[in-house]
Design a protein around this motif. Structure first.
Motif, short mmCIF file in Angstrom:
data_model
loop_
_atom_site.label_atom_id
_atom_site.label_comp_id
_atom_site.label_asym_id
_atom_site.label_seq_id
_atom_site.Cartn_x
_atom_site.Cartn_y
_atom_site.Cartn_z
N ASN A 51 76.72 37.76 106.99
CA ASN A 51 77.22 36.37 106.99
C ASN A 51 78.41 36.20 107.93
N GLN A 52 79.04 37.35 108.31
CA GLN A 52 80.20 37.28 109.20
C GLN A 52 79.81 37.20 110.68
N LEU A 53 78.52 37.31 110.97
CA LEU A 53 78.09 37.23 112.38
C LEU A 53 78.42 35.86 112.96
N HIS A 54 78.81 35.84 114.22
CA HIS A 54 79.12 34.57 114.89
C HIS A 54 77.84 33.78 115.13
N SER A 55 77.99 32.48 115.22
CA SER A 55 76.85 31.63 115.57
C SER A 55 76.39 31.96 116.99
N PRO A 56 75.09 32.20 117.19
CA PRO A 56 74.62 32.52 118.54
C PRO A 56 74.77 31.35 119.51
N TRP A 57 74.91 30.15 118.94
CA TRP A 57 75.00 28.95 119.79
C TRP A 57 76.34 28.86 120.51
N LEU A 58 77.29 29.73 120.13
CA LEU A 58 78.58 29.75 120.83
C LEU A 58 78.47 30.41 122.21
N MET A 59 77.36 31.12 122.43
CA MET A 59 77.19 31.82 123.70
C MET A 59 76.68 30.87 124.78
N LYS A 60 77.35 30.88 125.90
CA LYS A 60 76.97 30.01 127.02
C LYS A 60 75.52 30.25 127.42
N GLY A 61 74.75 29.19 127.58
CA GLY A 61 73.38 29.29 128.04
C GLY A 61 72.35 29.43 126.93
N MET A 62 72.78 29.56 125.67
CA MET A 62 71.86 29.84 124.57
C MET A 62 70.87 28.70 124.34
N GLU A 63 71.36 27.46 124.38
CA GLU A 63 70.48 26.30 124.16
C GLU A 63 69.35 26.28 125.18
N LYS A 64 69.70 26.50 126.45
CA LYS A 64 68.69 26.47 127.52
C LYS A 64 67.71 27.62 127.37
N ALA A 65 68.21 28.79 126.98
CA ALA A 65 67.35 29.96 126.82
C ALA A 65 66.30 29.73 125.74
N VAL A 66 66.74 29.22 124.60
CA VAL A 66 65.82 29.00 123.47
C VAL A 66 64.80 27.91 123.83
N GLU A 67 65.28 26.83 124.47
CA GLU A 67 64.37 25.75 124.87
C GLU A 67 63.29 26.27 125.82
N ARG A 68 63.69 27.14 126.74
CA ARG A 68 62.71 27.65 127.73
C ARG A 68 61.68 28.55 127.05
#
Length: 567
Positions: A51-68
């Protein structure tokens, strides 16, 4: 070796931890030394929670990577999962391939040939993608400097998603998305993920977007833990959480590939050190001696019988690797002696026949011997290729950057890097690198140092104390296994040299006139056996471990260094 005590924590923090945790002084002191000052921090340290893991969405480029990726799946595009040939790269490819293959069949794993293609993204790999109508490449543990390669792929209608953790250059490739927490404008809170860790964050984000249960990702953490340990990244913050749970997965429910390797070793429970020295070298051996794809095949195999067959093949590669690196190390040591370069600030050696797959290991061995920034070169096609290793506190990547006028390309970390150059530039580069290091390295960095945590009396080493100490694991950079200092130590009179040429020290110790005895082993310390057997008092720095013999488990000291006390 120089012996140095680590900085002492504030006494009031130690006292507070003793009180709130109900632990003895030594445990509280060790926790405070690791920047733990509250009950909550101690709880998170001893019981790392996913539960202490950071949100992956904080990483630059993550939104574009998942969408692709979602677009590729929707349109039934073929995806190439591309990774480097070392442990971090092969586990990364196994991670994404085994995950996506559960529900999407159009994935192909790809590992470049170490000898034909070299490190990182290759033109050959892109051509393979083009020939097989692949329109998306996910590059893992490589790609952050592949400017020209990504542009080449674009011309062929192939998109790139880069998941890397190496230091970026001044320019970033024009990929659809670049995931690398070391990018200056990336706001991701934890910067020390390995390549497989970045790949896992991509899966975490994709999984969330698909509204699937995070628990489904837990079985994949065995791969992440193996990469964290083998790539020598800090075992702190998020890495420690991932390593802790990945290690549990390896010990409780290992994938068939790991199970097959563990069966060969007869180990009951693996620590992160075991992962580094048992699983890691065998995975690496495939890429060093044959092809990294063999390691991926082992890691993604779901049938235990087939996994055992793969593991037996890899075991042979590992035996070949061991013999090869020992032979080359002997040649390299002789070369340094013959050239009278032992007193240089660097060790730089080259022979064109050396096996490219083991020069990194040889560089590490030379660094241990001479304790200097080290480069081992071999012939690679028309060019020379090298592996670089450094000593604690010295940034070899920066030194290579300052010598870049003679280098064709390079990449890596503070303590380990790789490079290529033209053969005609080798003498100039060697001289330049020596000059750069000589002018920038602090003299004290050229002496190996043992940093111990605190002084301990042998009578305090009890089973209860060790049970708590074990919970400080997993150990690694950023959370090393505690080292202790003790003085006025004597042997019971049975100290002896053991192993080939009696180079190791085996003894049974007590302190002052106390009756408690504890066995000890000191690798490479056999030269002290005679004096210690004569009951000469000595001081020592050591760690504490369990020793299993004839199904009996007892505590023993792992001596790191000894000094005879002056009488």
């Amino acid at each position: 070796m120089k012996w140095t005590a680590k900085a002492s924590p504030k006494p009031e923090i130690v006292a507070h931890l003793q009180e709130v945790l109900q632990v003895d002084y030594t445990i509280a002191y060790l926790l405070a030394q690791r920047d733990i000052s509250t009950y909550e921090e101690a709880k998170n340290f001893f019981r790392p929670s996913l539960n202490q893991l950071h949100s992956p969405w904080l990483m630059k480029g993550m939104e574009k990577a998942v969408e692709r990726i979602q677009k590729a799946i929707k349109n039934q595009e073929r995806i190439l999962i591309y990774g480097d040939y070392d442990v971090d790269g092969t586990t990364s490819v196994a991670l994404l391939y085994s995950y996506f293959s559960k529900f999407y069949p159009h994935n192909t794993p790809y590992i470049p040939d170490r000898y034909q293609e070299g490190y990182g993204v290759s033109y050959q790999g892109i051509d393979f993608a083009s020939d097989n109508e692949i329109s998306l490449i996910i590059a893992l543990d490589c790609g952050i400097k592949a400017i020209d390669k990504v542009a080449y792929a674009k011309e062929k209608g192939i998109d790139f998603i880069i998941c890397d953790h190496h230091r970026p250059g001044a320019e970033i490739p024009e990929a659809v998305a670049v995931l690398d927490p070391k990018q200056e404008d990336c706001k991701y809170p934890y910067k020390e993920l390995c390549g497989c860790g970045v790949g896992f964050k991509l899966l975490q984000a994709f999984h969330e977007k698909e509204q699937r249960n995070f628990k489904e990702l837990v079985p994949y953490l065995d791969l992440v833990a193996t990469a964290i340990g083998s790539d020598i990244v800090p075992i702190s913050g998020e890495n420690r959480i991932l390593a802790y749970h990945g290690l549990k997965q390896i010990n409780l429910q290992p994938r068939p590939g790991f199970q097959a390797i563990i069966q060969l070793t007869k180990k009951k429970e693996l620590s992160i050190t075991d992962v580094v020295f048992i699983i890691g070298p065998r995975i690496n051996a495939a890429g060093r001696m044959k092809h990294g794809l063999h390691a991926v095949e082992l890691l993604i195999e779901e049938d235990i019988k087939q996994a055992e067959t793969f593991a037996a093949e890899i075991e042979k590669y590992n035996a070949d690797r061991r013999e090869t690196d020992q032979n080359i190390t002997a040649e390299a040591l002789a070369l340094i002696e013959a050239q009278n370069e032992q007193k240089n600030y660097t060790s730089v050696v080259y022979q064109e026949h050396w096996h490219k797959g083991v020069i990194g290991i040889v560089a590490s061995r030379l660094t241990e011997t001479y304790y200097r920034p080290t480069l081992v070169f071999t012939k690679s096609g028309e060019k020379l290729a090298a592996s670089a290793r450094s000593v604690k506190g010295f940034d070899v990547y920066n030194a290579l950057e300052e010598s870049a006028e003679f280098i064709e390309q390079f990449g890596g970390h503070k303590y380990a890097a790789g490079l290529t150059l033209e053969e005609k530039n080798y003498p100039k580069f060697k001289a330049k690198f020596e000059e750069v290091v000589k002018n920038s390295i602090a003299p004290e960095l050229l002496q190996p140092e043992l940093n111990y945590d605190l002084e301990l009396n042998l009578e305090d080493i009890t089973p209860k104390f060790y049970r708590i100490l074990k919970q400080f694991a997993p150990f690694g950079p950023g959370n090393m296994s505690p080292l202790f200092y003790s003085k006025d130590i004597k042997d019971t009179g049975y100290a002896k040299g053991v192993g080939k040429d009696q180079e190791h020290l085996k003894c049974s110790l007590y302190q002052k006139n106390k009756r408690e005895r504890i066995s000890a082993i000191g690798f490479g310390l056999g030269k002290h056996a005679e004096a210690i057997r004569q009951k000469a008092a000595f001081e020592t720095i050591y760690s504490i471990e369990e020793n299993e013999w004839n199904n009996q488990v007892s505590l023993q000291l792992r001596l790191r260094d000894v000094r005879l006390e002056k009488t």
